[in-house]
Write a protein that holds these residues in place. Structure first.
Motif, PDB file in Angstrom:
ATOM      1  N   LEU A   1      55.394  43.640  38.591  1.00  0.00           N
ATOM      2  CA  LEU A   1      54.577  43.277  37.430  1.00  0.00           C
ATOM      3  C   LEU A   1      54.801  44.244  36.277  1.00  0.00           C
ATOM      4  N   ASN A   2      55.986  44.845  36.256  1.00  0.00           N
ATOM      5  CA  ASN A   2      56.383  45.759  35.177  1.00  0.00           C
ATOM      6  C   ASN A   2      55.547  47.035  35.155  1.00  0.00           C
ATOM      7  N   LEU A   3      55.171  47.497  36.360  1.00  0.00           N
ATOM      8  CA  LEU A   3      54.437  48.752  36.510  1.00  0.00           C
ATOM      9  C   LEU A   3      55.195  49.641  37.500  1.00  0.00           C
ATOM     10  N   PRO A   4      56.312  50.240  37.060  1.00  0.00           N
ATOM     11  CA  PRO A   4      57.079  51.102  37.974  1.00  0.00           C
ATOM     12  C   PRO A   4      56.264  52.313  38.403  1.00  0.00           C
ATOM     13  N   LYS A   5      56.746  52.993  39.429  1.00  0.00           N
ATOM     14  CA  LYS A   5      56.047  54.173  39.921  1.00  0.00           C
ATOM     15  C   LYS A   5      55.884  55.190  38.800  1.00  0.00           C
TER      16      LYS A   5
ATOM     17  N   PHE B   1      46.444  44.981  25.545  1.00  0.00           N
ATOM     18  CA  PHE B   1      47.673  45.411  26.217  1.00  0.00           C
ATOM     19  C   PHE B   1      47.528  45.251  27.720  1.00  0.00           C
ATOM     20  N   PHE B   2      48.506  44.582  28.322  1.00  0.00           N
ATOM     21  CA  PHE B   2      48.693  44.528  29.765  1.00  0.00           C
ATOM     22  C   PHE B   2      50.179  44.670  30.024  1.00  0.00           C
ATOM     23  N   PRO B   3      50.581  45.481  30.979  1.00  0.00           N
ATOM     24  CA  PRO B   3      52.011  45.722  31.211  1.00  0.00           C
ATOM     25  C   PRO B   3      52.787  44.463  31.586  1.00  0.00           C
ATOM     26  N   PHE B   4      52.102  43.460  32.148  1.00  0.00           N
ATOM     27  CA  PHE B   4      52.815  42.291  32.655  1.00  0.00           C
ATOM     28  C   PHE B   4      52.786  41.110  31.704  1.00  0.00           C
ATOM     29  N   THR B   5      52.173  41.242  30.528  1.00  0.00           N
ATOM     30  CA  THR B   5      52.188  40.177  29.521  1.00  0.00           C
ATOM     31  C   THR B   5      52.541  40.766  28.159  1.00  0.00           C
TER      32      THR B   5
ATOM     33  N   ALA C   1      46.135  39.541  25.212  1.00  0.00           N
ATOM     34  CA  ALA C   1      44.889  39.336  24.472  1.00  0.00           C
ATOM     35  C   ALA C   1      43.699  39.418  25.402  1.00  0.00           C
ATOM     36  N   GLU C   2      42.571  39.801  24.833  1.00  0.00           N
ATOM     37  CA  GLU C   2      41.282  39.687  25.503  1.00  0.00           C
ATOM     38  C   GLU C   2      40.575  38.470  24.913  1.00  0.00           C
ATOM     39  N   VAL C   3      39.876  37.725  25.746  1.00  0.00           N
ATOM     40  CA  VAL C   3      39.203  36.508  25.301  1.00  0.00           C
ATOM     41  C   VAL C   3      37.698  36.735  25.321  1.00  0.00           C
ATOM     42  N   ASP C   4      37.071  36.447  24.176  1.00  0.00           N
ATOM     43  CA  ASP C   4      35.619  36.519  24.057  1.00  0.00           C
ATOM     44  C   ASP C   4      35.071  35.110  23.877  1.00  0.00           C
ATOM     45  N   ILE C   5      33.833  34.917  24.288  1.00  0.00           N
ATOM     46  CA  ILE C   5      33.139  33.658  24.019  1.00  0.00           C
ATOM     47  C   ILE C   5      31.883  33.959  23.214  1.00  0.00           C
TER      48      ILE C   5
ATOM     49  N   THR D   1      26.632  41.755  18.919  1.00  0.00           N
ATOM     50  CA  THR D   1      27.914  41.407  18.295  1.00  0.00           C
ATOM     51  C   THR D   1      28.091  39.895  18.173  1.00  0.00           C
ATOM     52  N   GLY D   2      27.373  39.145  18.998  1.00  0.00           N
ATOM     53  CA  GLY D   2      27.536  37.694  18.990  1.00  0.00           C
ATOM     54  C   GLY D   2      28.634  37.208  19.921  1.00  0.00           C
ATOM     55  N   TRP D   3      29.358  38.157  20.581  1.00  0.00           N
ATOM     56  CA  TRP D   3      30.490  37.780  21.442  1.00  0.00           C
ATOM     57  C   TRP D   3      30.403  38.487  22.790  1.00  0.00           C
ATOM     58  N   LEU D   4      30.945  37.822  23.823  1.00  0.00           N
ATOM     59  CA  LEU D   4      30.976  38.374  25.174  1.00  0.00           C
ATOM     60  C   LEU D   4      32.399  38.255  25.731  1.00  0.00           C
ATOM     61  N   GLU D   5      32.926  39.365  26.227  1.00  0.00           N
ATOM     62  CA  GLU D   5      34.269  39.346  26.801  1.00  0.00           C
ATOM     63  C   GLU D   5      34.247  38.679  28.178  1.00  0.00           C
ATOM     64  N   ILE D   6      35.237  37.795  28.448  1.00  0.00           N
ATOM     65  CA  ILE D   6      35.247  37.102  29.743  1.00  0.00           C
ATOM     66  C   ILE D   6      36.555  37.278  30.516  1.00  0.00           C
ATOM     67  N   LEU D   7      37.692  37.502  29.853  1.00  0.00           N
ATOM     68  CA  LEU D   7      38.941  37.575  30.602  1.00  0.00           C
ATOM     69  C   LEU D   7      40.059  38.160  29.758  1.00  0.00           C
ATOM     70  N   GLY D   8      41.176  38.466  30.431  1.00  0.00           N
ATOM     71  CA  GLY D   8      42.385  38.927  29.762  1.00  0.00           C
ATOM     72  C   GLY D   8      43.505  37.928  29.987  1.00  0.00           C
ATOM     73  N   CYS D   9      44.465  37.880  29.069  1.00  0.00           N
ATOM     74  CA  CYS D   9      45.529  36.891  29.171  1.00  0.00           C
ATOM     75  C   CYS D   9      46.742  37.338  28.355  1.00  0.00           C
ATOM     76  N   GLY D  10      47.763  36.529  28.352  1.00  0.00           N
ATOM     77  CA  GLY D  10      48.955  36.804  27.552  1.00  0.00           C
ATOM     78  C   GLY D  10      50.139  35.982  28.027  1.00  0.00           C
ATOM     79  N   MET D  11      51.253  36.115  27.311  1.00  0.00           N
ATOM     80  CA  MET D  11      52.507  35.478  27.708  1.00  0.00           C
ATOM     81  C   MET D  11      53.201  36.368  28.736  1.00  0.00           C
ATOM     82  N   VAL D  12      53.733  35.747  29.770  1.00  0.00           N
ATOM     83  CA  VAL D  12      54.352  36.512  30.852  1.00  0.00           C
ATOM     84  C   VAL D  12      55.487  37.365  30.294  1.00  0.00           C
TER      85      VAL D  12
END
Length: 352
Positions: free
Chosen positions: A156-160, A262-266, A270-274, A290-301
């Motif tokens: 997942l692009n996380l070397p030692k 930032f995620f090493p594998f995407t 992005a972080e997704v708020d609702i 703030t009016g927003w709540l974080e629910i998940l992380g995502c991105g392009m592989v």
């Protein structure tokens, strides 16, 4: 009565047997307990009983007199045994009737209401998440919870020694074996099995483990991660899928916001708020105003992840996302402490 001695010959023995019979039968009329009935049986018919004592006195009789007394003794024994069995049946019937009277059920009373079980809120939310993505064409994939370092990190692009590993406090079993910190290894294993075939659309639900334990973290929690790979997949496809998910999970008025992350594998990530369902996006205690709540992380592989799994990043693209089931449950049900989901407190669980 003891052993009967010959007193007046056979006539005296006959009289004594008749008196013995009459006395036993009279006593049986007043017997009211099984124990008392058994005592009478032993006293009269036992090896050392009264009838046996009479029969022992037959040795003093003449050969002509013995059959007469023997026949009478058998008749008396049969009569007493018959009355004993009759009284035993009567006592059993009395005991049964008494028990029925004590256990009488009033059929006019309302019935007893029994509590029925229900699904745990985490089970309910997990099934809702799965149903939503299955409806969008995803299939469910599973993998081992005890994982290799390669699948959990390196592929997942996380070397030692990569600094990004510090983001996930890990339970190591050995130098190359660990408890998985996310369900992303299931994505890697799926890509290895299917490469270079297309398309791939899976979600990977399951338990994951990290060294976290407080009001918003647990050393064991649940994740659902998703992966889609195809020849023309874009970030717009990712946004569309997650917007549909958010609206079906939290309501049709729910809005989504994608923030760079930032995620090493995407890449990009992005972080997704609702929009906060409690205040409608106006700001309140739940959303820290703030009016927003974080629910998940995502991105392009990340192209490197595609390449390590056997795909050509010049020909295919894909997106991935991951969410904590506990996080979704906390937001959906307005729960302020994750530990409530694991305490098995019936006062809490009965609310669901």
């Amino acid at each position: 009565m003891g052993i009967i001695r010959r007193m007046g010959g056979v006539g005296a023995m006959q009289k004594q047997l008749r008196e013995m019979e009459a006395g036993i039968l009279e006593k049986l009329k007043s017997v009211s307990a099984m124990e008392e009935l058994n005592e009478i049986r032993v006293r009269f018919l036992g090896k050392k009983g009264e009838l046996t004592g009479v029969l022992r006195g037959m040795g003093a009789l003449s050969p002509e007199e013995r059959p007469v007394i023997g026949q009478l003794a058998n008749e008396v024994r049969a009569r007493v045994e018959s009355e004993l069995e009759k009284r035993l049946s009567e006592l059993k019937a009395m005991a049964r009737n008494a028990r029925l009277a004590r256990e009488n059920i009033d059929v006019t009373l309302p019935g007893t209401v029994f509590d029925t079980g229900g699904l745990h809120p985490l089970t309910t939310v997990s099934r809702q998440i799965e149903d939503i993505f299955i409806g969008l064409g995803f299939s469910v994939a599973e993998g081992p919870e005890i994982e290799l370092d390669y699948y959990n990190f390196e592929a997942l692009n996380l070397p030692k020694d990569h600094p990004a590993r510090d983001m996930q406090d890990t339970f190591f079993i050995g130098p190359e074996v660990l408890l998985r910190t996310h369900t992303s290894p299931v994505q890697v294993r799926t890509m290895e099995r299917t490469a270079p075939g297309l398309p791939v659309k899976i979600i990977a639900p399951g338990k994951v483990y990290r060294r976290d334990d407080d009001a918003t973290h647990s050393p064991m929690f649940h994740q659902v991660e998703g992966l889609a790979i195809g020849s023309r997949i874009t970030f717009g496809d990712l946004k569309g899928v997650l917007q549909v998910f958010a609206r079906q999970m939290f309501g049709p008025e729910t809005k989504t916001k994608f923030r760079p992350s930032f995620f090493p594998f995407t890449e990009p990530s992005a972080e997704v708020d609702i929009s906060c369902g409690m205040c409608g996006g106006k700001g309140c205690r739940v959303c820290s105003h703030t009016g927003w709540l974080e629910i998940l992380g995502c991105g392009m592989v990340h192209p490197r992840v595609l390449e390590m799994s056997g795909y050509n990043p010049e020909e295919v693209t894909g997106f991935a996302f991951g969410m904590g089931v506990e996080r979704i449950a906390l937001l959906k049900y307005d729960i302020d402490d994750m530990r409530l989901l694991f305490d098995n407190d019936m006062r809490f669980l009965e609310q669901f």
